[in-house]
Design an enzyme around this catalytic site. Structure first.
Site, short mmCIF file in Angstrom:
data_model
loop_
_atom_site.label_atom_id
_atom_site.label_comp_id
_atom_site.label_asym_id
_atom_site.label_seq_id
_atom_site.Cartn_x
_atom_site.Cartn_y
_atom_site.Cartn_z
N GLU A 146 31.28 26.40 9.63
CA GLU A 146 30.44 25.83 8.57
C GLU A 146 31.30 25.50 7.35
OE1 GLU A 146 30.24 28.70 10.13
OE2 GLU A 146 28.20 29.48 10.27
N CYS A 176 27.21 33.45 8.81
CA CYS A 176 27.45 34.84 8.43
C CYS A 176 27.05 35.07 6.97
CB CYS A 176 28.92 35.21 8.65
SG CYS A 176 30.07 34.26 7.65
N LEU A 236 50.43 38.14 36.24
CA LEU A 236 49.10 37.99 35.66
C LEU A 236 49.11 37.34 34.27
CD1 LEU A 236 47.41 41.38 36.75
CD2 LEU A 236 47.30 39.16 37.91
N GLY A 242 41.64 42.88 44.09
CA GLY A 242 41.24 42.43 45.40
C GLY A 242 39.81 42.79 45.77
N GLY A 272 34.24 44.61 45.27
CA GLY A 272 33.06 45.28 45.82
C GLY A 272 32.53 46.34 44.88
N1 NAP Z 1 42.87 35.70 47.52
C1 NAP Z 1 42.54 36.40 46.45
O1 NAP Z 1 41.77 35.96 45.59
C2 NAP Z 1 43.13 37.77 46.27
C3 NAP Z 1 43.02 38.35 45.03
C4 NAP Z 1 43.51 39.63 44.87
C5 NAP Z 1 44.08 40.29 45.94
N2 NAP Z 1 44.20 39.69 47.14
C6 NAP Z 1 44.77 40.44 48.29
O2 NAP Z 1 43.96 41.57 48.48
C7 NAP Z 1 44.75 42.65 48.96
C8 NAP Z 1 44.51 43.90 48.10
O3 NAP Z 1 43.14 44.08 47.90
P1 NAP Z 1 42.37 45.41 48.21
O4 NAP Z 1 40.97 45.06 48.39
O5 NAP Z 1 43.05 46.13 49.33
O6 NAP Z 1 42.61 46.30 46.94
P2 NAP Z 1 42.37 46.09 45.37
O7 NAP Z 1 40.96 45.75 45.11
O8 NAP Z 1 43.43 45.25 44.81
O9 NAP Z 1 42.66 47.56 44.87
C9 NAP Z 1 41.76 48.57 45.25
C10 NAP Z 1 42.22 49.90 44.75
O10 NAP Z 1 41.90 50.05 43.37
C11 NAP Z 1 41.80 51.41 43.11
N3 NAP Z 1 40.59 51.80 42.41
C12 NAP Z 1 40.53 52.72 41.44
N4 NAP Z 1 39.30 52.95 41.07
C13 NAP Z 1 38.52 52.16 41.79
C14 NAP Z 1 37.13 51.99 41.83
N5 NAP Z 1 36.30 52.63 41.03
N6 NAP Z 1 36.65 51.12 42.71
C15 NAP Z 1 37.47 50.43 43.51
N7 NAP Z 1 38.80 50.55 43.52
C16 NAP Z 1 39.32 51.42 42.66
C17 NAP Z 1 41.78 52.13 44.45
O11 NAP Z 1 43.03 52.74 44.65
P3 NAP Z 1 43.24 54.23 44.10
O12 NAP Z 1 42.25 55.06 44.84
O13 NAP Z 1 44.64 54.54 44.34
O14 NAP Z 1 42.91 54.17 42.67
C18 NAP Z 1 41.53 51.03 45.42
O15 NAP Z 1 42.05 51.30 46.70
C19 NAP Z 1 46.16 42.20 48.85
O16 NAP Z 1 46.59 41.86 50.16
C20 NAP Z 1 46.11 40.96 47.99
O17 NAP Z 1 47.10 40.04 48.37
C21 NAP Z 1 43.72 38.44 47.33
ZN ZN Z 2 30.88 32.33 8.54
#
Ligand code: NAP
Ligand code: ZN
Length: 376
Positions: free
Chosen positions: A59, A82, A213, A304, A309
């Site tokens: 503004e 504001c 990243l 990943g 999930g």
């Molecule tokens: N194409 C794409 O867009 C893309 C993107 C990313 C990755 N990738 C591929 O995906 C693969 C890795 O993925 P991923 O699914 O195995 O693992 P991830 O999602 O990268 O990592 C998962 C890990 O995060 C940690 N974590 C800590 N707290 C968590 C929680 N509350 N909930 C979930 N995880 C938690 C856990 O390990 P701890 O228990 O040790 O903490 C878990 O095993 C690689 O091969 C990579 O190249 C592909």
């Molecule tokens: Zn303002």
């Protein structure tokens, strides 16, 4: 009672939203704001936007450029002006001093509730204040979803991006994922990193891919996001690109509270900021609250599958950006969304207002998974 925004004012509001985007990737922790000054006959006299902390508000810029023509004019702005002294004087006062006749507000500012409330200050000075409604108001709020999520929910706005095969896989069984999508999609991801306050990955991704990243290959000034690794036990390798590039609190490792002290200390010694929440495993909603307290308003999650999930199950993914690449990886490959399931179709996350566009050879599906903050 003020008259509702006219068609000319609604067009000016759409223009103000475009102007606001000039500050994209730079304004946080402030909101994106645009403003247009209209003459009494509806001609655009001046335009303004906010560039970032310490810079002129939208503004103020528009009023400065309008000069004497602001007297008796209508000022159309995407967000409630504001009313407080921050790094710059309050816009409500500037609007009053400039002698504007009417102000059209795209969306109210939740932070103003705790203050004098810009709209009330303007009304108190005899200025006609009109509030946008319906799609206009929603678009103005959507513009500032990170700012509003941070202010109203106390957590950052979360965008989940995945680059998956047609059968929803993000890496081969051997962990290969470079590259599933084409060059145009990957270039867009760099832009998106720069648009967010933080980028987040799970530790498996950090270990397997050893990513930096950072936002690279972009024109113009780029604000690098804080990089966050979700890593319950602090097992991010000390020789990883992330740890080697840490320093200045640019890399955050989010651990559980009972992470091994030696691992935490080793990371800290190398300039990594360690935050802890949860027992055994990282508590994701609590971690998001910690990131919000650090001033981070938006988090861009790049996988990943396990992290994706867990975030979807926790219901904290606001926006989805899903690339579907034209290749098939088969069922021993890593799923885009792992460790979670929805037996009832009605419960499965289904973005609203989804759009599909082609980015190179890939399809990009985007949509919103949560209601806009303030919406039921
Ligand atoms: N194409 C794409 O867009 C893309 C993107 C990313 C990755 N990738 C591929 O995906 C693969 C890795 O993925 P991923 O699914 O195995 O693992 P991830 O999602 O990268 O990592 C998962 C890990 O995060 C940690 N974590 C800590 N707290 C968590 C929680 N509350 N909930 C979930 N995880 C938690 C856990 O390990 P701890 O228990 O040790 O903490 C878990 O095993 C690689 O091969 C990579 O190249 C592909
Ligand atoms: Zn303002």
């Amino acid at each position: 009672m003020s008259a509702a925004p006219t068609p000319v004012e609604r067009d000016a509001l759409a223009r103000a939203r475009e102007l606001a985007l000039n500050g994209r990737g730079r304004v946080s922790p402030n909101p994106l704001v645009g403003a247009v000054v209209l003459s009494p006959r509806g001609r655009t006299v001046a335009e303004g936007w906010h560039e970032g902390p310490g810079e002129e508000h939208a503004e103020a810029m528009a009023l400065r450029l309008a000069g004497d023509e602001a007297r008796g004019a209508t000022v159309v702005c995407t967000l409630e002006p504001c009313s407080h002294w921050g790094r710059t004087p309050p816009c409500a006062n500037a609007l009053i001093e400039a002698g504007v006749a009417r102000v059209v507000v795209g969306a109210l500012d939740p932070l103003e509730r705790d203050r004098a409330r810009g709209a009330d200050v303007l009304r108190g000075a005899g200025i006609d204040v009109a509030l946008a409604s319906g799609d206009d108001e929603r678009a103005c709020r959507a513009l500032n979803a990170p700012f509003l999520t941070h202010a109203l929910l106390g957590r950052p706005h979360v965008t989940l991006k995945l680059a998956a095969s047609l059968d929803g896989r993000v890496a081969t069984s051997a962990g290969e994922s470079r590259w599933i999508t084409g060059e145009p999609a990957r270039a867009l991801v760099h832009r998106w990193r720069a648009d967010h306050d933080a980028v987040m990955v799970g530790v498996n991704t950090a270990v397997t891919d050893d990513p930096l990243l950072t936002a690279r290959g972009l024109d113009g000034p780029v604000r690098q996001p804080v990089r966050v690794v979700v890593d319950s036990r602090g097992r991010l390798p000390l020789e990883s690109a992330l740890v080697r590039g840490a320093g200045g609190a640019t890399v955050v490792v989010a651990t559980a509270q009972d992470a091994p002290a030696a691992a935490v200390a080793a990371l800290q010694e190398r300039g990594v900021r360690v935050v802890a929440a949860g027992a055994g495993r990282v508590d994701l909603p609590a971690t998001l609250r910690i990131l919000a307290e650090m001033g981070l308003q938006s988090v861009f999650v790049e996988g990943g599958g396990v992290l994706a999930g867990a975030l979807l199950r926790a219901g904290v993914v606001d926006d989805l950006r899903w690339f579907a690449a034209p290749l098939v990886l088969g069922d021993d490959a890593r799923p885009a969304v792992a460790g979670v399931g929805w037996p009832r179709l009605a419960d499965a996350p289904r973005p609203s207002g989804a759009t599909i566009e082609a980015v190179g050879d890939d399809a990009l599906i985007t949509g919103r998974l949560t209601p806009l903050p303030g919406e039921v």
